[in-house]
Structure formats: structure tokens, C-alpha cells
Write a protein that holds these residues in place. Sequence first.
Motif, PDB file in Angstrom:
ATOM      1  N   GLU A  94      -6.101  -3.552   1.543  1.00 52.04           N
ATOM      2  CA  GLU A  94      -4.976  -3.088   2.462  1.00 52.04           C
ATOM      3  C   GLU A  94      -4.526  -4.342   3.130  1.00 52.04           C
ATOM      4  OE1 GLU A  94      -1.516  -1.275   3.044  1.00 52.04           O
ATOM      5  OE2 GLU A  94      -3.003  -0.718   1.710  1.00 52.04           O
ATOM      6  N   MET A 137      -3.585   2.054  -7.201  1.00 52.03           N
ATOM      7  CA  MET A 137      -3.190   0.986  -6.321  1.00 52.03           C
ATOM      8  C   MET A 137      -3.933  -0.301  -6.444  1.00 52.03           C
ATOM      9  SD  MET A 137      -3.206   2.913  -2.536  1.00 52.03           S
ATOM     10  CE  MET A 137      -2.602   4.670  -2.322  1.00 52.03           C
ATOM     11  N   VAL A 154      -1.982   5.206   4.458  1.00 54.04           N
ATOM     12  CA  VAL A 154      -2.717   4.251   3.791  1.00 54.04           C
ATOM     13  C   VAL A 154      -2.729   2.910   4.669  1.00 54.04           C
ATOM     14  CG1 VAL A 154      -0.842   3.465   2.160  1.00 54.04           C
ATOM     15  CG2 VAL A 154      -3.204   2.940   1.673  1.00 54.04           C
ATOM     16  N   ARG A 155      -1.437   2.712   5.424  1.00 51.85           N
ATOM     17  CA  ARG A 155      -1.248   1.271   6.026  1.00 51.85           C
ATOM     18  C   ARG A 155      -2.237   1.137   7.034  1.00 51.85           C
ATOM     19  NH1 ARG A 155       4.430  -1.177   8.149  1.00 51.85           N
ATOM     20  NH2 ARG A 155       3.756  -3.079   9.051  1.00 51.85           N
ATOM     21  N   LYS A 197      -7.642   1.461   1.931  1.00 47.17           N
ATOM     22  CA  LYS A 197      -7.769   2.175   0.936  1.00 47.17           C
ATOM     23  C   LYS A 197      -9.406   2.492   0.814  1.00 47.17           C
ATOM     24  CE  LYS A 197      -4.281  -0.343  -1.535  1.00 47.17           C
ATOM     25  NZ  LYS A 197      -3.942  -1.331  -0.704  1.00 47.17           N
ATOM     26  N   GLY A 244       0.846  -1.194   0.092  1.00 48.46           N
ATOM     27  CA  GLY A 244       0.042   0.025  -0.052  1.00 48.46           C
ATOM     28  C   GLY A 244       0.922   1.287  -0.124  1.00 48.46           C
ATOM     29  N   VAL A 270      -5.696   5.894  -5.089  1.00 50.22           N
ATOM     30  CA  VAL A 270      -6.456   4.758  -4.773  1.00 50.22           C
ATOM     31  C   VAL A 270      -6.738   3.798  -6.095  1.00 50.22           C
ATOM     32  CG1 VAL A 270      -8.438   3.459  -3.599  1.00 50.22           C
ATOM     33  CG2 VAL A 270      -7.103   5.385  -2.701  1.00 50.22           C
ATOM     34  N   SER A 328       1.212   3.895  -3.337  1.00 55.38           N
ATOM     35  CA  SER A 328       0.850   5.400  -3.057  1.00 55.38           C
ATOM     36  C   SER A 328       2.033   6.129  -3.118  1.00 55.38           C
ATOM     37  CB  SER A 328       0.110   5.726  -1.709  1.00 55.38           C
ATOM     38  OG  SER A 328       0.957   5.011  -0.753  1.00 55.38           O
TER      39      SER A 328
END
Length: 579
Positions: free
Chosen positions: A564, A496, A433-434, A438, A173, A493, A177
Amino acid sequence: MATKRDQRSVAAEQFIQEKQAQEEKDLKEHGQVKHVSTFRQALPQVLASTAKNLILLDLGMTIAFPTIVIPVLLKAKSGLSFSTTQASWFGSIGFICQPLGSVLSGIVLEPLGRKYSMLLVNVPHIFGWYLFYSASSLVTLFTAIIIMGLGVGFMEAPIITYVGEISEPRFRGILTSYAGIFVSLGFVLIYAMGNFTDWQHVAAISCCVPIITIIAISQVPETPLWLLSRGRLEEAEKALCWLRGWVDPRAVRQELTEMIRYSESSQLRKPQAEQLERAAYTNQVSLEDEERGDKNSVSLSPNVKSDGDISKTSDSEKTSEFVTVDLADSSNTKHLQINNNGVNMKKGDCDNTGVHETDWKVRLKDFLRPEMLRPLGLVIGFFFFLNTSGITAMRPYLIKIFEKLDFPVSPYRSTVVFSVIQFTANILCMVTVRWTGKRPMALISLLACAISTTTTGLYTVFSEPQAPSQSGWLPFLMFMVLQFFTGYGVAPVPWMLVSEVFPFRGRSFASGVAAAASYILGFVGTKTFLGLEMNLGLGGVFLLYGSLSFIGTVFLYFIMPETEGRSLEQIEQDYKTKK
């Protein structure tokens, strides 16, 4: 007669057995493997991603470039000049050329590999930037933007699949990003240089970026998964050792074994028996001929179950044991072994024995399987709402829009301010993001875009003429909100998702299709903006974008899962078993 693919499967199984035997020997002689620090594990993945992201830096510069060209050439009184129609085409034609490049990249990516594909994509950009610098006619300008559009499209599939295949789930992730930062940095560089020099010298400086990128990518390894798919097991082991912190092969044996099993289970094979045709689409099968004298039977591993009841155990937990299930066949005797590495079809008394390469019908059916179409629908839907959320469609015309909204900051400086805001949002996206995931990031960001564009639209429609020092502050602030949340969630996103939601078998082609859809939608958005403005007015366009963003928020709420922290195999299994 065994095919090359079957020979690779046998070689892979032998490789696994040899490594397991070596592991037992090393364990007795050297003890447990010493683990390296998290920093050392992450560093090579960051370095490889950074080399790849230099391509995205060039992509961002390419997308931003028309923004500084159009205001100068639109109805210029001398030299090169655009009419309104020519300006709209210059701002959008690159998007419509990109789908062709995306589909081509998906086709050549598998035979050429991720690394060499990423090296190749820099060539058209070197040529394109030079054409911009030397342009003395509109024909040259449009030729350059078409070449750049094809190049941008061609780069999508390799850069998307590369990061997904080299990174560990806990870092994926962040690393995906991280890519958005370089796109935004490309915007910042182009807009900043546009404040200090003319667009042709900006093009000359930009030509250095793809040259540097070629040097950087030549220093990083190919993805282990692609090497495994080509039977290059030793090279895959070396690449994985590099990517996990320049470690000893013992440290990556378990992960490499899991990758081998995943790669083998992802190979597309075609059974001859019609009633067994569906086995080719389970991602669990491989086929070989063998004579059996016992009754019709199919042997299944404990980890391969019927549709809707697929095992969710990890690869490391899978075994090679078999259980037997009978299948009746009135005309032929067949035996099918399905284990965690593949399926062995054993068939007697049949004319067409053996494994055959799949034809286009089987490949089409393979592409149309649910675990491919479901994520593809999600990604394309997300791209639609990205391109109708505001910034993407308006980008080539931002300077003219800022003038009409009477911003308190000069239009050229405003482009720098907003690009820095988006750059900052991309960094925040990478950092958070972690922990946020997402799904929440996408929902909050698209909702914020809906609110900001709707507010700007209402202000533009209903505001009374005011003094210049007062009239532009509200839309200026709303544009800050729009730019921030576009960079924080709406723009990064979906890319991703493209890097992780598609099955390994077909990922390259699906990524190319998704990228092509994104640029087709981008072309429609940018090409129709001026026409929408003429018919609806600037305020009406903002209200339209706001309404579509509200609809997009509802769409994502019901369709988008959280990916994620999940492995690529877990994501694939979720889409396969989802009803």
C-alpha cells in the motif's frame, strides 16, 4: 539496422528532451504550474474506474446467478430439471472455462490495449444472458454458462491491469478495493431479483448491464503506459492529462517523463553475447549496434548496479551520465552503454550484430525471473486460501446449506442479507485500506474466517436437535462474520495484489495466469463441495475449511509484503532484490 523498438526508444528520448526544453520556456513565460485540488485529481480516476467496474458488476451477477437457478431446477418435477450431478456441474463449470478466457485475455491484451479489450469482453455476456433468458433445454443452459465463464475469464486481465496503470500510488489501494464493491453489488442485485421474479426474467434484466458498460468504457481513455509501449507519446500525454484532472500538459510532464523511462526500462531486449544475456532481464536495458575502437568496455549509469544492489532512486532523480566498466571478451570487441533509458550494445567483428526479437525461450526465461515468480506464488497461494475459506466453494449451494442449518431467516432472504453484508464490507475495505494497509487487512480477515467456519463446524457436529427458533442463530451469526470478513479482506486483497505486484513487462500475461489459477481453484472448490459433504458431513466440511484458513493465515504472515502506498516500480524493485 535499428528495430521498431529502438526507433521508439529514440523517439521517446527526443520527446523527453523536447518537453524539458518546453518546460524551461514555459517556466520563464508563465511561471510555475498551478496545482489542482485533490478532489479534481481523484475524480477522473474514480470515473474511469467506475466505467471499468461495471464489468465487475456483470461478473458478480454471473457468479451469483447459479445460486438462484440450482434450487429451482434441482430435482424439479416438471420442465427443466437438474440431477445432483448436473447441479454440481452447472455450479462449477463456469469456473473451469474461465482459465481459458484468462489466458487468452493475457495474450490479446498487449496488441489490443486495455480499453478495447474491456469493450470486447462485454460481447459474450450479452449473448450469454440472452441464452439464459431463452433457454428451453439443459444444453442451452450449459452453453450459456460456458460462454459466460469464458467471458468472465477474458475480462480479468484488462480490468486488473487498467486500474493499476491509470491510478496514482496514493489512490491505487482505494480504487482497487472499489472494484470489489461492484462484484458484491452484483450479488445483491441477483439475490434481490431472485426474491421477486423467476431466474429467466432476471437474466433478461441482466442483459442491460454489458450494454451500459460498453457505452461507459467508450468515454474513458486508454492507459498511458500501454500507449507509451506502442510509441504513441502524444496520446499518452493527453490520456494522462485527462486522468490527472483534465489539466494542462505542463502539470503532468514530470510524471510522464518518469512513465516513459519506466516503460523504456521495461522493454525486453536480447543481447547476442551470452555473457551479457542476463542484461535482458534487469528491466534496465535496451540494445543497439555501434562500432567502437577502444577496448572491451561496458558503460553503466550510476543508477544501474549489480544484483542485490539496485538503485532505489526515483525516476525523476535518474540521469543520463555514464561510468565505464571493462568486460573481457577473448573473441569480440563489445561496448555496452547502460543508462536510465536503456542499454546500447556496441559490438565489432561479430557476424550477428543488431537487436533481434526474442524467441520463446527468451520469453520463457523472462517470465521465470524472480520478480515475476515471487509475486505469482504469493497471489496463487492467496487464491487457494480464498477458495477454501468457505463462501466461494459454497456459493452455488447456499440456499440448500441455509435450509440444513435451519437459519431463523428464510434461505432466499438470507442470501440478500449476506450479500448486503459483503457489500458493506467492501465499502469499508475501500475506505480503510489506505490507513490499515493490505497486509493487516488480509491477516485479520482470513483469521476471522478460520474462526467462524471452525465454530460453525463444531456446532454442526456436536449440537443436539433443538427447536427451530433457537437452533439456527449461532451458525447464522457465524455466517455473518464469515461473509463480512470475506468481503472485507479475503476476497478483495488478492485482486488488489494482482493489479500491482507484477512487473510491467509481462504484467498482462501474469495477470491472466493468476486469474486462470483463481478460477481453476474455484472450480475445484465448488465441484468438490457436494462430494466432501457426502463423505465428511456438513460439519466436517466446515472444519476442513477452518483448518485450511488457519494455515493460510500463517502462509500470508510469512510471505505477504505490504504494498500500500508504494509505486509500481518500487514494488517491482523490492521483488527483484529480495533474497
